[in-house]
Design a protein around this motif. Structure first.
Motif, PDB file in Angstrom:
ATOM      1  N   ARG A  58     -12.119  -5.451   1.487  1.00 33.20           N
ATOM      2  CA  ARG A  58     -12.242  -6.096   0.182  1.00 33.20           C
ATOM      3  C   ARG A  58     -13.076  -5.279  -0.806  1.00 33.20           C
ATOM      4  O   ARG A  58     -12.927  -5.421  -2.020  1.00 33.20           O
ATOM      5  N   LYS A  60     -12.784  -2.444  -1.709  1.00 32.10           N
ATOM      6  CA  LYS A  60     -11.924  -1.565  -2.525  1.00 32.10           C
ATOM      7  C   LYS A  60     -11.644  -2.178  -3.885  1.00 32.10           C
ATOM      8  O   LYS A  60     -11.410  -1.462  -4.867  1.00 32.10           O
ATOM      9  N   HIS A  61     -11.647  -3.496  -3.983  1.00 32.07           N
ATOM     10  CA  HIS A  61     -11.282  -4.155  -5.239  1.00 32.07           C
ATOM     11  C   HIS A  61     -12.430  -5.009  -5.779  1.00 32.07           C
ATOM     12  O   HIS A  61     -12.207  -6.067  -6.368  1.00 32.07           O
ATOM     13  N   LYS A  62     -13.657  -4.537  -5.554  1.00 31.25           N
ATOM     14  CA  LYS A  62     -14.828  -5.207  -6.124  1.00 31.25           C
ATOM     15  C   LYS A  62     -15.569  -4.238  -7.041  1.00 31.25           C
ATOM     16  O   LYS A  62     -15.742  -3.062  -6.716  1.00 31.25           O
ATOM     17  N   GLU A  76     -15.697   1.857  -7.261  1.00 30.00           N
ATOM     18  CA  GLU A  76     -15.812   0.455  -6.888  1.00 30.00           C
ATOM     19  C   GLU A  76     -16.747   0.400  -5.679  1.00 30.00           C
ATOM     20  O   GLU A  76     -17.295   1.410  -5.264  1.00 30.00           O
ATOM     21  N   PRO A 115     -17.120 -10.865  -6.589  1.00 28.53           N
ATOM     22  CA  PRO A 115     -16.311 -10.124  -7.556  1.00 28.53           C
ATOM     23  C   PRO A 115     -17.117  -9.889  -8.841  1.00 28.53           C
ATOM     24  O   PRO A 115     -18.058 -10.627  -9.135  1.00 28.53           O
ATOM     25  N   THR A 387     -11.938 -10.660  -4.262  1.00 29.94           N
ATOM     26  CA  THR A 387     -11.940  -9.410  -5.010  1.00 29.94           C
ATOM     27  C   THR A 387     -11.825  -9.737  -6.497  1.00 29.94           C
ATOM     28  O   THR A 387     -11.510 -10.866  -6.882  1.00 29.94           O
ATOM     29  N   ASP A 388     -12.063  -8.746  -7.340  1.00 31.68           N
ATOM     30  CA  ASP A 388     -11.886  -8.951  -8.781  1.00 31.68           C
ATOM     31  C   ASP A 388     -10.468  -9.442  -9.083  1.00 31.68           C
ATOM     32  O   ASP A 388     -10.262 -10.378  -9.864  1.00 31.68           O
ATOM     33  N   TYR A 390      -8.201 -10.900  -7.159  1.00 31.15           N
ATOM     34  CA  TYR A 390      -7.877 -12.236  -6.659  1.00 31.15           C
ATOM     35  C   TYR A 390      -8.544 -13.316  -7.509  1.00 31.15           C
ATOM     36  O   TYR A 390      -7.945 -14.359  -7.798  1.00 31.15           O
TER      37      TYR A 390
END
Length: 406
Positions: A58, A60-62, A76, A115, A387-388, A390
């Protein structure tokens, strides 16, 4: 400095290890006992479990500083975490500590981040104020001891005592000798776990954990400069007036007259990391000579942080942080996006609190009859794990208008 060459428990060869280092052959073990691995030390096993966890993916997308979709080259949480792990290993190697333990602590240290970076944490902390607030470090502990549900015999990752201790205390002791919080109340989730598995909250952490903690500072001090320059919010002339990057830039330009800005930036970032790492190594070695700890426990009871900057570097680092706070983290364009992200998190919390069935079934089961505190904690767990991307999708699903985070 006393160093022994002890055979690793897995039999893969000798590694120099100082008397004050954590020895994987003498680990205090895991909350749920498990047979030893024939091919990995306990700390190597911890590192591998961390890397294979859902929480690690997760990252990776925070957000680190900039919202994840703003550009492919901004850092990130995942790239930041990998960079911290590399620096932590380098410090541990130089100080003859256990590199695997330092790496494991570095890799897990940001698991609890929400996030949208610190904006999300601030928003969730405000929403959780009536139930003890929200702390990303305590959330990291919840993730690795409860929320990751992958193994047949236990919840969490069942990490070794030393890795958990480093996760909770890498920034120093949490309490005094009488159990009073040193920086305000200790989060309830940390106290609850500590009652099951005493992490010695009043002592400092291991040298390996201290390596991971200062590696975090070194990484973001340098790489936030890099990202700020890429975003156009910082310029090289602005940095000339800041002591540490300013003198590095002067040296680069003296040696490479006419060098383009892109290469100049890379030279600045890499030299700053090297300078800070070397300063920490020299400072830590001097402290080790003075304190002369003969065990990992002696490090914990030393009464001071051993892996630290020199006084001069610490002053320059404070000046740099002040500069970054004013010119990057509080830049008007960043503040505007932060306000929008803050609203997304607050909206989601309120919606889920009003109607828990809006969450997935495995998250909302039984919450209708739960006490408010239990319901709020479940919502915080769900939100913090997002995540950001989501979080934005959930907001779009539940609300007519979702702010564009640009």
């Amino acid at each position: 400095m006393t160093i022994s060459s002890s055979l690793d428990s897995i039999g893969f060869g000798y590694r120099p290890r100082a008397a004050y280092a954590c020895d994987p052959a003498k680990t205090r073990g895991r909350l749920h006992p498990e047979p030893a691995s024939p091919t990995r030390t306990p700390y190597q096993r911890d590192r591998d479990r961390i890397i294979h966890s859902t929480a690690f993916r997760r990252l990776k997308h925070k957000t680190q500083v900039f919202i994840a979709h703003e550009g492919d080259h901004f850092r990130e949480r995942l790239t930041h975490t990998i960079e911290v792990a590399q620096i932590a290993r380098a410090l541990a190697r130089a100080l003859c500590c256990d590199e695997d333990l330092a790496e494991a602590i570095a890799l897990v240290h940001d698991f609890g981040h929400t996030p949208f970076g610190h904006t999300g944490e601030d928003a969730l902390n405000a929403k959780m104020a009536a139930w003890g607030g929200f702390d990303h470090n305590a959330q990291s502990l919840r993730i690795v001891t409860k929320l990751e549900q992958r193994y047949a015999e236990f919840d969490g990752l069942n990490l070794s005592w030393e890795t958990l201790e480093g996760l909770v205390k890498h920034n120093g002791p949490l309490t005094d000798a009488f159990g009073n919080g040193l920086k305000g109340p200790v989060p309830g989730s940390i106290l609850s776990y500590n009652a099951l598995n005493d992490l010695q909250l009043a002592s400092h952490a291991s040298l390996e954990a201290q390596c991971a903690a200062i590696a975090d500072d070194i990484a973001y001090n340098a790489h936030d400069i890099d990202d700020g320059l890429r975003a156009g919010l910082l310029t090289l002339p602005m940095l000339e007036g800041v002591s540490l990057p300013g003198r590095i830039l002067a040296a680069v330009r003296n040696r490479y007259p006419g060098l383009d800005d892109s290469r100049t930036t890379h030279e600045l970032v890499r030299r700053q990391i090297t300078m800070m790492v070397e300063d920490v190594i020299v400072t830590a070695k001097a402290k080790l000579e003075r304190i002369a700890p003969q065990s990992a426990d002696a490090v914990r009871q030393a009464g001071e942080t051993i892996v630290a900057f020199s006084d001069g570097m610490a002053e320059e680092e404070r000046e740099l942080k002040k500069f970054l706070y004013k010119n990057l983290y509080r830049h008007p364009s960043v503040v505007i996006v932060r306000a929008k992200a803050d609203q997304v998190v607050r909206d989601l919390f309120d919606a889920f609190f009003q109607d828990t069935s809006l969450m997935p079934e495995d998250w909302c089961a039984g919450l209708d009859e739960a006490e408010e505190a239990e319901k709020a904690m479940a919502i915080a767990d769900f939100l913090a794990g997002m995540t950001d991307t989501y979080a934005l999708k959930e907001h779009q699903r539940l609300f007519d208008h979702t702010p564009e985070l640009r």
